[in-house]
Design an enzyme around this catalytic site. Structure first.
Site, mmCIF file in Angstrom:
data_model
loop_
_atom_site.group_PDB
_atom_site.id
_atom_site.type_symbol
_atom_site.label_atom_id
_atom_site.label_comp_id
_atom_site.label_asym_id
_atom_site.label_seq_id
_atom_site.Cartn_x
_atom_site.Cartn_y
_atom_site.Cartn_z
ATOM 1 N N THR A 144 44.751 41.906 40.664
ATOM 2 C CA THR A 144 43.644 42.863 40.489
ATOM 3 C C THR A 144 43.915 43.721 39.255
ATOM 4 O O THR A 144 42.997 44.075 38.506
ATOM 5 C CB THR A 144 43.502 43.729 41.753
ATOM 6 N N GLU B 85 43.104 51.056 51.579
ATOM 7 C CA GLU B 85 43.066 50.078 50.492
ATOM 8 C C GLU B 85 43.822 50.586 49.266
ATOM 9 O O GLU B 85 44.457 49.824 48.559
ATOM 10 C CB GLU B 85 41.621 49.829 50.107
HETATM 11 N N1 HSE Z 1 35.137 46.265 42.398
HETATM 12 C C1 HSE Z 1 36.514 45.885 42.463
HETATM 13 C C2 HSE Z 1 36.856 45.042 41.250
HETATM 14 C C3 HSE Z 1 36.743 45.061 43.692
HETATM 15 O O1 HSE Z 1 36.059 44.176 40.908
HETATM 16 O O2 HSE Z 1 37.895 45.246 40.624
HETATM 17 C C4 HSE Z 1 38.163 45.081 44.087
HETATM 18 O O3 HSE Z 1 38.418 46.291 44.788
#
Ligand code: HSE
Length: 291
Positions: free
Chosen positions: A168, A120
């Site tokens: 992200t 990942e």
């Molecule tokens: N915990 C992570 C986030 C999930 O919310 O950014 C994505 O890997």
């Protein structure tokens, strides 16, 4: 030749930022693996046009390297990338579980979690176990630097994925650097309630524990219609609503009998904002399965 079905996942669940995760009964990635002299990767299915097939750039390439397990790998994506449903984690989990078996490496499911997380990290630049852990182990998982705790929970869920792209990176950039003590106290209480709710299969307690005033409000601004969809889902009977992973999927916990109505209400609420969406009526499910 092995086939592995690895489920989509929802990380965070509001109060458990970067710690909590659940496996979803559906959707899932299906990965076929066959021993070979070198790693080759073919990708088909949801959003496959955005996923590199170069083993150095694909999440499963790093997993194959880590297990020293070259293979011909065919990935059929059921989980769209950048959905907040652990798309890259599902492929990495499937590869870790499948290659471990194909090459008889003997790792336990828990030991495979950090190996899949390396995969990942290739795509996200950062390794989070909160998606790979439930995709490998199933149920509700608590992933910390001490390892993973797993609970076989059963809670009905609705995951509504709007046709919006949230990177992200952006979603992590808006996370506040500090929180007040009262927010910390509230978060600890909610996380404890959610964990107890998972042990009791209690959607009310799980939904209550999904409340978060630290990370979720900052990220909600990146999802057009989030507040409207959340309010509509709560009015339709959802016990709790939050952002799935880094978004843009919005996830609701509920009682079984309310699930269908909540699903259609969430779709309509995005529709009223002019946002196309798809919805999964799902529940907490098991981890990766080998066929
Ligand atoms: N915990 C992570 C986030 C999930 O919310 O950014 C994505 O890997």
């Amino acid at each position: 030749m092995l086939t592995v079905r690895a489920p989509a996942t929802s990380a965070n669940l509001g109060s458990g930022f970067d710690v909590f995760g659940v496996a979803l009964e559906r959707p899932a990635d299906v990965v076929r693996l066959e021993k070979a002299d070198r790693v080759t990767i073919d990708v088909t299915g949801a959003g496959s046009q955005y996923i590199p097939e170069d083993p150095d750039k694909n999440t499963v390439g790093a997993v194959a390297d880590a297990l020293d397990a070259p293979a011909r790998i065919q990935i059929d994506k059921g989980v769209r990338p950048a959905s907040g449903l652990g798309s890259s984690a599902a492929s990495a989990a499937a590869a870790a579980v499948g290659l471990n078996e194909l090459y008889d490496r003997g790792y336990s499911r828990e030991e495979l979690v950090p190996i899949a997380a390396k995969g990942e990290a290739v795509v996200s630049g950062d390794a989070h176990d909160d998606n790979v852990a439930p995709s490998i182990m199933g149920g509700f998982t608590i992933a910390t630097d001490k390892g993973v705790t797993q609970v076989d929970a059963d809670i009905p869920l609705v995951a509504c994925l709007p046709d919006i792209v949230v990177s992200t990176r952006d979603a992590r950039n808006v996370v506040p650097e500090t929180a007040r003590v009262d927010q910390m106290v509230e978060t600890v209480g909610n996380a404890a309630s959610l964990t107890t709710g998972m042990h009791r299969d209690d959607p009310e307690l799980v939904g209550q524990g999904m409340h978060d005033t630290v990370v979720t409000p900052a990220r909600a601004k990146l999802i057009d219609g989030y507040e409207q969809v959340r309010e509509a889902a709560l009015a339709a009977g959802a016990t709790g609503v939050t952002i799935s992973g880094a978004g843009p999927t919005v996830i609701a916990a509920c009682a079984e009998e309310d699930r269908r109505q909540i699903a259609s209400t969430m779709l309509d609420a995005f529709g009223e904002r002019g946002v196309d969406a798809r919805v999964y009526q799902t529940r907490i499910g098991g981890g990766a399965e080998v066929f």
